[in-house]
Design a protein around this motif. Structure first.
Motif, PDB file in Angstrom:
ATOM      1  N   LEU A  56      32.024  21.880   4.911  1.00  0.00           N
ATOM      2  CA  LEU A  56      31.112  20.928   4.320  1.00  0.00           C
ATOM      3  C   LEU A  56      29.910  21.464   3.488  1.00  0.00           C
ATOM      4  N   PHE A  57      30.254  22.850   3.051  1.00  0.00           N
ATOM      5  CA  PHE A  57      29.132  23.536   2.126  1.00  0.00           C
ATOM      6  C   PHE A  57      29.728  23.079   0.693  1.00  0.00           C
ATOM      7  N   VAL A  62      28.576  20.430  -4.738  1.00  0.00           N
ATOM      8  CA  VAL A  62      29.373  19.289  -5.680  1.00  0.00           C
ATOM      9  C   VAL A  62      28.065  18.327  -5.785  1.00  0.00           C
ATOM     10  N   ILE A  63      27.549  17.849  -4.780  1.00  0.00           N
ATOM     11  CA  ILE A  63      26.675  16.809  -5.005  1.00  0.00           C
ATOM     12  C   ILE A  63      25.215  17.126  -5.473  1.00  0.00           C
ATOM     13  N   GLY A 110      34.000  29.574  -6.252  1.00  0.00           N
ATOM     14  CA  GLY A 110      32.806  30.240  -6.262  1.00  0.00           C
ATOM     15  C   GLY A 110      32.224  30.536  -4.651  1.00  0.00           C
ATOM     16  N   LEU A 111      32.287  29.733  -4.136  1.00  0.00           N
ATOM     17  CA  LEU A 111      31.856  29.618  -2.681  1.00  0.00           C
ATOM     18  C   LEU A 111      32.781  30.752  -1.913  1.00  0.00           C
ATOM     19  N   ILE A 112      34.030  30.644  -2.149  1.00  0.00           N
ATOM     20  CA  ILE A 112      34.999  31.650  -1.698  1.00  0.00           C
ATOM     21  C   ILE A 112      34.781  32.995  -1.916  1.00  0.00           C
ATOM     22  N   GLY A 113      34.444  33.253  -3.170  1.00  0.00           N
ATOM     23  CA  GLY A 113      33.939  34.493  -3.716  1.00  0.00           C
ATOM     24  C   GLY A 113      32.921  35.002  -2.954  1.00  0.00           C
ATOM     25  N   LEU A 114      31.915  34.129  -2.894  1.00  0.00           N
ATOM     26  CA  LEU A 114      30.437  34.545  -2.250  1.00  0.00           C
ATOM     27  C   LEU A 114      30.806  34.675  -0.651  1.00  0.00           C
TER      28      LEU A 114
END
Length: 126
Positions: A56-57, A62-63, A110-114
Motif C-alpha cells: 500500500l505504499f 502515486v497519489i 523506485g520503491l522496489i529499488g529502495l
C-alpha cells in the motif's frame, strides 16, 4: 573496518534503476513482466526480487505526486484566467487518469529499488 561495508548496497543508483523499470542490482533486465507485474528474479543477474513487495505504499506515493501536479496545474489555470469549470473538467479529469497510470511503473520500480537497497520487506521475518 573495511569489511563492514561490503554488504552495503548503493541506494540512489538502485532507486534510479527502479524508476527506469530495470533491475535494481544490475540495471539491465526489465523489472516487470507486464504493466506492473513484478518478476520473481532478474533473468540477467539472478537477484531474487519477489521478496520486495511495495503493498500500500505505492498508492500513497502515486497519489502524493499526483496531488502536487494537479494542484500546480489548477493554480496555473487560475492565474492565467481560465477559470471556467468546464475547462477544469476537460483538462484535470483526463490528466489525473493518464498521470496516475503513467506514474505507477516508475513509482513501483523506485520503491522496489529502495527496498532492495535497504533490505526492507513488507513481510515479517519468521
Amino acid at each position: 573496518m573495511a569489511d563492514e561495508n561490503l554488504d552495503e548496497k548503493p541506494t540512489w543508483p538502485a532507486i534510479w534503476r527502479g524508476i527506469k523499470c530495470k533491475c535494481p542490482r544490475c540495471g539491465k533486465a526489465w523489472l516487470f513482466h507486464h504493466y506492473i507485474e513484478q518478476v520473481d528474479a532478474c533473468p540477467v543477474c539472478g537477484e531474487p526480487l519477489a521478496y520486495y513487495k511495495v503493498g500500500l505504499f505505492l498508492p500513497l506515493i502515486v497519489i502524493t505526486i499526483m496531488v502536487h501536479i494537479i494542484a500546480f496545474t489548477m493554480l496555473q489555470m487560475e492565474l492565467s484566467g481560465n477559470s471556467n469549470p468546464l475547462v477544469y473538467l476537460y483538462v484535470l479529469v483526463p490528466l489525473s487518469g493518464v498521470l496516475s497510470l503513467a506514474l505507477l511503473p516508475p513509482a513501483k520500480g523506485g520503491l522496489i529499488g529502495l527496498m532492495w537497497a535497504k533490505g526492507w520487506s513488507d513481510e515479517q521475518d519468521r
